[in-house]
Scaffold this motif. Structure first.
Motif, PDB file in Angstrom:
ATOM      1  N   ARG A 545      43.690  35.910  44.897  1.00 20.77           N
ATOM      2  CA  ARG A 545      42.719  36.130  43.634  1.00 20.77           C
ATOM      3  C   ARG A 545      41.136  35.216  42.881  1.00 20.77           C
ATOM      4  O   ARG A 545      41.827  34.214  42.926  1.00 20.77           O
ATOM      5  CB  ARG A 545      43.173  36.817  42.635  1.00 20.77           C
ATOM      6  CG  ARG A 545      44.327  35.280  41.975  1.00 20.77           C
ATOM      7  CD  ARG A 545      45.278  35.782  40.907  1.00 20.77           C
ATOM      8  NE  ARG A 545      46.412  34.430  40.625  1.00 20.77           N
ATOM      9  CZ  ARG A 545      47.219  34.906  39.654  1.00 20.77           C
ATOM     10  NH1 ARG A 545      47.699  35.745  38.850  1.00 20.77           N
ATOM     11  NH2 ARG A 545      48.070  33.778  38.827  1.00 20.77           N
ATOM     12  N   PRO A 546      40.293  35.601  43.373  1.00 19.19           N
ATOM     13  CA  PRO A 546      39.100  35.235  42.362  1.00 19.19           C
ATOM     14  C   PRO A 546      39.319  35.242  40.883  1.00 19.19           C
ATOM     15  O   PRO A 546      38.610  33.982  40.893  1.00 19.19           O
ATOM     16  CB  PRO A 546      38.263  35.675  43.199  1.00 19.19           C
ATOM     17  CG  PRO A 546      38.745  37.080  43.553  1.00 19.19           C
ATOM     18  CD  PRO A 546      40.293  36.969  44.016  1.00 19.19           C
ATOM     19  N   SER A 547      39.934  35.929  40.533  1.00 19.89           N
ATOM     20  CA  SER A 547      40.242  36.018  38.820  1.00 19.89           C
ATOM     21  C   SER A 547      41.182  36.341  38.439  1.00 19.89           C
ATOM     22  O   SER A 547      42.072  37.113  39.373  1.00 19.89           O
ATOM     23  CB  SER A 547      38.847  36.922  38.524  1.00 19.89           C
ATOM     24  OG  SER A 547      38.831  36.693  37.332  1.00 19.89           O
ATOM     25  N   LEU A 548      41.510  36.319  37.462  1.00 26.88           N
ATOM     26  CA  LEU A 548      42.942  36.482  36.604  1.00 26.88           C
ATOM     27  C   LEU A 548      42.434  37.937  36.026  1.00 26.88           C
ATOM     28  O   LEU A 548      43.496  38.574  35.783  1.00 26.88           O
ATOM     29  CB  LEU A 548      43.372  35.878  34.954  1.00 26.88           C
ATOM     30  CG  LEU A 548      44.033  33.972  36.097  1.00 26.88           C
ATOM     31  CD1 LEU A 548      43.923  33.053  34.956  1.00 26.88           C
ATOM     32  CD2 LEU A 548      45.150  33.815  37.358  1.00 26.88           C
ATOM     33  N   LEU A 549      41.390  37.926  35.839  1.00 29.01           N
ATOM     34  CA  LEU A 549      41.410  39.080  35.209  1.00 29.01           C
ATOM     35  C   LEU A 549      41.812  40.849  35.335  1.00 29.01           C
ATOM     36  O   LEU A 549      42.226  41.034  34.766  1.00 29.01           O
ATOM     37  CB  LEU A 549      39.867  39.554  34.593  1.00 29.01           C
ATOM     38  CG  LEU A 549      39.272  38.150  33.821  1.00 29.01           C
ATOM     39  CD1 LEU A 549      37.883  38.611  33.398  1.00 29.01           C
ATOM     40  CD2 LEU A 549      40.074  38.748  32.181  1.00 29.01           C
ATOM     41  N   PRO A 550      41.366  40.662  36.837  1.00 27.85           N
ATOM     42  CA  PRO A 550      41.839  42.302  37.187  1.00 27.85           C
ATOM     43  C   PRO A 550      43.034  42.005  37.327  1.00 27.85           C
ATOM     44  O   PRO A 550      43.624  43.705  36.567  1.00 27.85           O
ATOM     45  CB  PRO A 550      41.035  41.871  39.058  1.00 27.85           C
ATOM     46  CG  PRO A 550      40.187  41.400  39.035  1.00 27.85           C
ATOM     47  CD  PRO A 550      40.364  40.200  37.711  1.00 27.85           C
ATOM     48  N   GLY A 551      43.719  41.412  37.860  1.00 26.99           N
ATOM     49  CA  GLY A 551      45.500  41.613  37.653  1.00 26.99           C
ATOM     50  C   GLY A 551      45.588  41.452  36.621  1.00 26.99           C
ATOM     51  O   GLY A 551      46.839  42.724  35.921  1.00 26.99           O
ATOM     52  N   LEU A 552      45.337  40.889  35.042  1.00 24.08           N
ATOM     53  CA  LEU A 552      45.927  41.118  33.921  1.00 24.08           C
ATOM     54  C   LEU A 552      45.097  41.706  33.152  1.00 24.08           C
ATOM     55  O   LEU A 552      45.868  42.670  32.332  1.00 24.08           O
ATOM     56  CB  LEU A 552      44.921  39.862  32.780  1.00 24.08           C
ATOM     57  CG  LEU A 552      45.921  39.396  31.939  1.00 24.08           C
ATOM     58  CD1 LEU A 552      47.591  39.246  31.877  1.00 24.08           C
ATOM     59  CD2 LEU A 552      45.066  38.542  31.751  1.00 24.08           C
TER      60      LEU A 552
END
Length: 810
Positions: A545-552
């Motif tokens: 993941r390059p960012s936490l936002l998509p999973g969150l």
């Protein structure tokens, strides 16, 4: 690893019963996952031959058989097995016998016809799971002989749960060395004799895969008879190891794999063209495998080929077109060593898991190929006949792993184990494990066999002594000594305290996988600098993941789909991007450009997602939907905790594509972007099936954890002066820019700047706004006069007019 207990006991003497053997293996790190007794309680079951068979007069699916059981007169047996026929030899449970399933055999009448016993399947005898028909025995089976004696029963099937570092125990001979060390015995195997060469058939072998395939051996055997039946003893050992007998060639290669741990393969020699070439696959090359599926290969695969085509995926599976069939008369046997790194993950990439790949990707003894080839040749010639050609060898000796002598210090062994192990016992353990041992003044010099890839350092030798000596014999001591307490740095906020602060503000902590689907990242626009996995578990877990936002946000969507109207989640974890070596990731969404060869950069980050009402349902105030300012308020609270809010700023420019262009902001510290916050872009929200009220925040963690050291200062002796001004400014000018301009102009003289009113409408030009602000002025050395205050205010107004296109309102 599944094997027959009787087979193991033939290779090594074990002075212990079955339960003690299983316990010793488990305690030595070779966990016995399943133990299945075979053939217990077969008294009264004998070998019998069906001499006559007629259809039952009252039942279509039953036959009335006459069976010779060596008792003189044939016995009448009513049987419903589909393969019951005249001339076959099968197990017969005589009257009075009790089968393993608890079935007591009695004389009975079936549809009016008397039956004096029962013809049995392998499942009814408890020796296999096959219940499709009667267990057919070889035609030379002696009629009347007790079945247990004929089949070498009772026996047991052991299944070991081996750790990946013990591939040597994936062959019975390797396992026998551990058993010999555990029980003070020795392995009974002898050196493999070379098979007499009676044919000059040969093929050239070329190695073109470098260190991925440093050794390849082959041999042509001509004139085999594939109609020859596999001997009962060999077929039974395969069955008890979980493999079904197929034909002489396949059975022999499987048997050698189980016995020695060396996977082998046989090609129909008549289908081969020219030399054998061991090479890397060509990009886009395809091969039809033995299971009928088409394998799409790339340069990461090693293939066995001839001059015209690929024949097999090395270390994984053979090809369909070069397979051994009933018409095969000449075979080419291969026995090779492949580097584990060249095989690792290749089978999974093709959606396969084979016995060969299971062994090769963990590591197979590079010294086994010749021994295995001679052993397979010996068995195949004895079973199917034929003429053996010379052993064909190609190898790159420099690329073969070489055992390295290791030193084990006597004092180190005692210190780590906390127990005295006699020198003679240490030497016996290593010798029984197949290692070469030389005694030195301080301990031992030990050289592990070439198949023990797990023996790399002194600690590995200590582990071997501990396993065989017995963990239960090692004394237990409480640790002694003082514990050094770590001092919490004052200049950094504790990460746990940050989590507790967010929980106190009404957020729930989420923990998501570090892997996400590439398609999901594409929806967010994260297409650059991502870190794909070379060997993903699934397509949905293919990219770091390059960012936490998509999973969150996916977690938020999951909760909203389950009637959770107000969702507030946060996550503290690392994100992964390709980036420059030795340089801290300045932002979290690709604000720097990677150079060739840059490794992935891990950046600790904090992400927040929230939707629904700003506050939980209550009676004290009307409900209100959460907005940008609520989330910014939570960020301001975290920033204030560090004690340096003046170093932070919020900007409405340079927003990523996933943020709402009018309801998003860029977060900066000391002018450097560290994160973003705001509402999701309406297009992305629609694509993710979310409403317009989803707000997100992601910021690099380390800047948030930085804290200014507390420092005592004297209370100002001189009073402060307040001056209020109203400035007419363009809408595009942010408050952060205004605040930076005023603070930069007045410096330490400005104690505080307060924005207390914003107006746009009548009297203010379109595209502009009126901001009313209070300037709190103070000097540490004297009381300010009106002239001082007025002068400083004029300086601030002039600066706003020049840098922010502002005008002072009357």
């Amino acid at each position: 690893m599944k094997f027959s207990e009787n087979w193991l006991r033939e290779l090594v003497e074990v002075n212990a019963d079955r339960a003690a053997l299983a316990h010793a293996l488990t305690m030595a790190g070779l966990e016995v996952e399943e133990l299945t007794p075979l053939g217990d309680g077969l008294a009264g079951v004998v070998v019998a031959e069906i001499v006559a068979a007629e259809k039952h007069p009252q039942a279509d699916r039953l036959q009335v058989c006459k069976v010779d059981a060596g008792q003189g007169e044939p016995l009448q047996i009513v049987c419903g097995a589909p393969n019951a026929r005249v001339g076959i030899k099968v197990p017969l449970a005589t009257v009075g016998a009790t089968l393993p399933g608890g079935i007591a055999i009695k004389a009975a009448k079936l549809r009016g016809v008397e039956s004096f016993g029962m013809l049995c399947s392998a499942k009814e005898l408890g020796i296999d799971a096959d219940a499709s028909g009667l267990l057919e025995l070889p035609l030379d089976a002696p009629v009347g002989k007790p079945l247990a004696a004929y089949l070498g029963l009772p026996d047991a099937s052991f299944e070991l749960k081996l750790t990946p570092n013990r591939p040597d125990c994936l062959g019975l001979v390797g396992l026998a060395h551990d058993v010999a060390a555990l029980f003070g015995s020795h392995v009974k195997t002898v050196a493999q004799a070379a098979v007499p060469v009676s044919s000059e058939a040969r093929r050239g072998i070329r190695l073109e895969a470098g260190k991925d395939a440093p050794r390849y051996l082959g041999r042509i055997i001509e004139g085999i008879d594939l109609a020859a039946k596999t001997p009962l003893w060999l077929a039974e050992r395969l069955r008890r190891a979980g493999l079904r007998p197929i034909n002489a060639v396949v059975d022999v290669t499987n048997y050698v794999m189980l016995e020695l741990g060396q996977p082998m393969h046989a090609f129909d020699d008549d289908t081969l063209d020219g030399d054998i070439v061991v090479r890397h696959a060509h990009t886009g090359e395809t091969l039809k495998l033995l299971d009928g599926n088409e394998a799409k290969l790339d340069e990461g695969f090693v293939v066995i080929a001839d001059e015209k085509k690929a024949l097999a995926v090395a270390g994984v599976m053979g090809g369909h077109d070069s397979r051994v069939t009933d018409a095969t008369r000449n075979v080419f046997l291969e026995s090779a060593h492949f580097a584990p790194a060249a095989i690792m993950g290749r089978a999974r990439k093709l959606g396969l898991h084979t016995d060969a790949s299971h062994r090769f990707e963990r590591g197979v003894d590079p010294g086994l190929p010749r021994r295995a080839l001679e052993r397979a040749s010996e068995l195949l010639l004895a079973i199917a006949g034929g003429r053996a050609g010379p052993v064909l060898v190609a190898e790159n000796a420099a690329d073969l792993p070489q055992p390295v002598p290791l030193t084990l210090r006597r004092a180190r062994l005692k210190r780590v184990l906390g127990a005295d192990v006699a020198d003679a016992e240490v030497a016996r353990i290593f010798t029984a494990l197949g290692m070469r041992v030389e005694t030195t003044a301080d301990g031992w010099q030990v050289t592990a066999p070439s198949g023990r890839f797990d023996i790399e350092r002194e600690e590995d030798l200590i582990e071997e002594v501990a396993r065989i000596f017995g963990y239960d014999k090692i004394p237990t001591h409480s640790p002694s000594g003082a514990l050094a307490l770590a001092i919490e740095p004052e200049a950094r906020i504790n990460e746990l305290a940050l989590r507790e602060q967010l929980a106190a503000r009404g957020y729930y902590e989420a923990v998501n996988l570090s892997f996400v689907a590439a398609q999901l990242l594409s929806s967010w626009g994260f297409n650059e600098r991502v870190v794909p996995l070379a060997n993903p578990l699934s397509a949905d877990l293919a990219v770091m993941r390059p960012s936490l936002l998509p999973g969150l946000v996916e977690a938020l969507r999951h909760n909203r789909a389950r009637q959770q109207g107000r969702v507030r989640l946060f996550e503290v974890a690392r994100v992964f991007r390709h980036g420059p070596v030795g340089r801290e990731e300045p932002g979290i969404h690709g604000l720097t450009h990677p150079q060739a060869g840059d490794p992935p950069v891990e950046t600790p980050s904090l992400a927040i997602v929230a939707s629904g009402n700003a506050r939980a349902e209550q009676w004290g105030e009307p409900s209100r939907t959460l907005d940008f300012h609520d989330l910014k308020g939570d960020l301001d609270a975290l920033i204030a905790w560090g004690g340096e809010p003046e170093r932070w700023s919020i900007h409405a420019d340079e927003l990523p594509s996933w943020l709402h262009p009018g309801r998003g902001a860029r977060v900066a510290r000391d002018g450097e972007t560290v994160g973003y916050l705001g509402a999701l872009h309406p297009g992305l929200a629609r694509e993710l099936d979310l409403g317009p009220d989803v707000h997100v925040l992601e910021v690099a963690l380390e800047p948030l954890l930085a804290r200014r050291l507390p420092r005592a200062t004297a209370i100002p002796r001189f009073p402060a002066v307040r001056r209020d001004i109203a400035m007419d400014l363009p809408e595009s000018v942010s408050w952060s820019r205004i605040e930076q301009t005023v603070r930069g102009t007045l410096g330490a003289r400005l104690r505080e700047l307060r924005l207390f009113d914003r107006y746009s409408g009548k009297g203010v030009e379109a595209g502009r706004k009126s901001l009313a602000m209070g300037l709190i002025l103070q000097d540490a050395s004297r009381t300010l006069t009106d002239d001082d205050a007025d002068h400083w205010v004029r300086e601030a107004v002039n600066a706003l007019e020049q840098t922010c296109q502002g005008k002072l309102r009357g």
